[in-house]
Write an enzyme that holds these catalytic residues in place. Structure first.
Site, PDB file in Angstrom:
ATOM      1  N   ASP A 110      -8.510  11.040  -7.059  1.00  0.00           N
ATOM      2  CA  ASP A 110      -7.992  10.870  -5.699  1.00  0.00           C
ATOM      3  C   ASP A 110      -7.919   9.379  -5.361  1.00  0.00           C
ATOM      4  O   ASP A 110      -8.620   8.551  -5.959  1.00  0.00           O
ATOM      5  CB  ASP A 110      -8.835  11.629  -4.663  1.00  0.00           C
ATOM      6  CG  ASP A 110     -10.272  11.162  -4.583  1.00  0.00           C
ATOM      7  OD1 ASP A 110     -10.865  10.885  -5.642  1.00  0.00           O
ATOM      8  OD2 ASP A 110     -10.804  11.054  -3.456  1.00  0.00           O
TER       9      ASP A 110
ATOM     10  N   GLU B   1     -13.655  11.573  -4.042  1.00  0.00           N
ATOM     11  CA  GLU B   1     -14.572  10.432  -4.038  1.00  0.00           C
ATOM     12  C   GLU B   1     -14.286   9.547  -2.845  1.00  0.00           C
ATOM     13  O   GLU B   1     -15.200   9.013  -2.222  1.00  0.00           O
ATOM     14  CB  GLU B   1     -14.437   9.633  -5.335  1.00  0.00           C
ATOM     15  CG  GLU B   1     -15.650   8.761  -5.630  1.00  0.00           C
ATOM     16  CD  GLU B   1     -15.606   7.396  -4.955  1.00  0.00           C
ATOM     17  OE1 GLU B   1     -16.682   6.795  -4.776  1.00  0.00           O
ATOM     18  OE2 GLU B   1     -14.515   6.929  -4.586  1.00  0.00           O
TER      19      GLU B   1
HETATM   20 ZN   LIG Z   1     -13.222   4.527  -6.843  1.00  0.00          ZN
END
Ligand SMILES: [Zn+2]
Length: 386
Positions: free
Chosen positions: A74, A140
């Site tokens: 992501d 994340e």
């Molecule tokens: Zn990162």
């Protein structure tokens, strides 16, 4: 034929995987890893109040030792797309640099690990002398509840055991090879609340002004250091970030005053011992005369570190071989998923150079992609003794 990290990175950059969207990035990894003989699991995790997030776990081999490559596909949003020299999801190379959101944070790092693993397998009969896995999350850059923590727990429940992990976050400050991150300070947020008694400002004897007590406690907590640092970490530090009374009336003594603070702490403390220490110091300064309480924010950011030893030497030697640099073993910076992985196995962070991460025109020199692939390849070859 050797794998091309630039082509792999470009294919990943063309997937618009802004958190929490998968964007095709995990599907691309699944296809590529399956073709190389990995068994691949795609896991979607849920949590009330949070977006569902897709994740991937892939492993080849069944024996020990087990080396894990961790990361996230992501990315943060590109911001104003017109400000980019090349569209943020086009993966264009210009002037020897590959452009795109996630180029350094951290699709580029994943592409290098992938290329290194594919080459290692191709030259070793398609199997490692042990096990290699990829643990890749799509959560994340978000609130990180449906990503790495749940993926690790899921893996542990099915009996996965990891010996070492390399997290390919952009660890380097100025040049590829300057920094390996081997740990992180812990982070704890708290609030100190002092209670008094409300009253008219002209008759302070009938009131009890909590501002006086708050100032006393804040001064006391600022006066004494928490420790003098450790072998791996700088001294722990408490920083007040806000003093709040919220009183809009000029002739009113408030009944409550608050101070917010953050503590970045080293391996002299745990979350619990640190709370106890701060509360004890406040109690001493209050001397039974100030009514106070602490509210501690929930924290999953404890302190962790890998002790320098054979594994960090292996990584540092591979870096020196490819770049001629002797990396600093650093514990600086903000939190990453390494804090979750450290609960399962030793983890070091080494990836690309972080300078353009999250910025407009995020990009990576093609030469860095080649060098990082060579570094990962040396680590894998030596780790499995081939
Ligand atoms: Zn990162």
């Amino acid at each position: 034929m050797t794998a091309d990290p630039v082509a792999l990175a470009r294919d990943l950059l063309r997937c618009p995987s802004v958190t929490p969207k998968e964007g095709g990035a995990l599907a691309f990894l699944e296809k590529t890893l399956k073709a190389a003989g990995f068994s691949v699991h795609r896991m979607t995790f849920h949590e009330p109040g949070a977006d569902d997030v897709e994740n991937l776990y892939a492993r080849i081999g069944t024996a020990a030792p087990h080396l894990m490559f961790a990361g996230h596909t992501d990315v943060v949003p590109p911001g104003d797309e017109r400000a980019w020299a090349h569209p943020p999801f086009s993966g264009e190379v210009d002037g020897g640099e590959l452009y795109g959101r996630g180029a350094v944070d951290m699709k580029g790092g994943i592409a290098c690990a992938l290329a290194a693993v594919l080459d290692h397998l191709a030259e070793n009969g398609g199997k490692p002398k042990g096990s290699i896995s990829f643990l890749i999350t799509g959560d994340e850059e978000g609130i990180a509840v449906n990503g790495t923590p749940k993926l690790l727990q899921w893996a542990a429940e099915r009996g996965e055991k990891f010996d070492h992990c390399i997290l390919g976050e952009p660890s380097n400050v100025n040049a590829l090879g300057d920094t390996i991150k081997i740990g992180r300070r812990g982070s704890l947020n708290g609030q100190l609340i002092v209670r008094g008694k409300q009253g008219h400002v002209a008759y302070p004897e009938r009131a009890d002004n909590p501002v006086r007590g708050l100032v006393t406690l804040v001064s006391a907590l600022q006066a004494e250091s928490l420790d003098n640092g450790s072998d791996l970490f700088p001294p722990s530090h408490l920083e007040f970030t806000s003093l709040d009374v919220g009183n809009k009336t000029v002739n009113l003594i408030p009944n409550e005053a608050r101070a917010r603070f953050n503590i970045r702490f080293n391996d002299h403390h745990t979350l619990d011992s640190l709370k106890a220490l701060v509360e004890q110091r406040a109690a001493k300064a209050a001397g039974g005369k100030i009514k106070f309480a602490f509210q501690w924010a929930p924290s999953n950011a404890g302190v962790f570190a890998v002790k320098p030893g054979p594994f960090t030497d292996l990584v540092a030697d591979a870096i020196a071989k490819a770049t001629g640099r002797e990396p600093e073993l650093s514990t600086s910076g903000g939190t990453s998923d390494a804090r979750f992985i450290s609960q399962y196995c030793p983890v070091v962070e080494f990836g690309l150079v972080g300078q353009t991460m999250h910025a407009v025109n995020e990009r990576v020199p093609v030469a860095d992609l080649a060098a990082l692939t060579a570094i990962y390849r040396t680590i894998i070859d030596r780790y499995f003794g081939s």
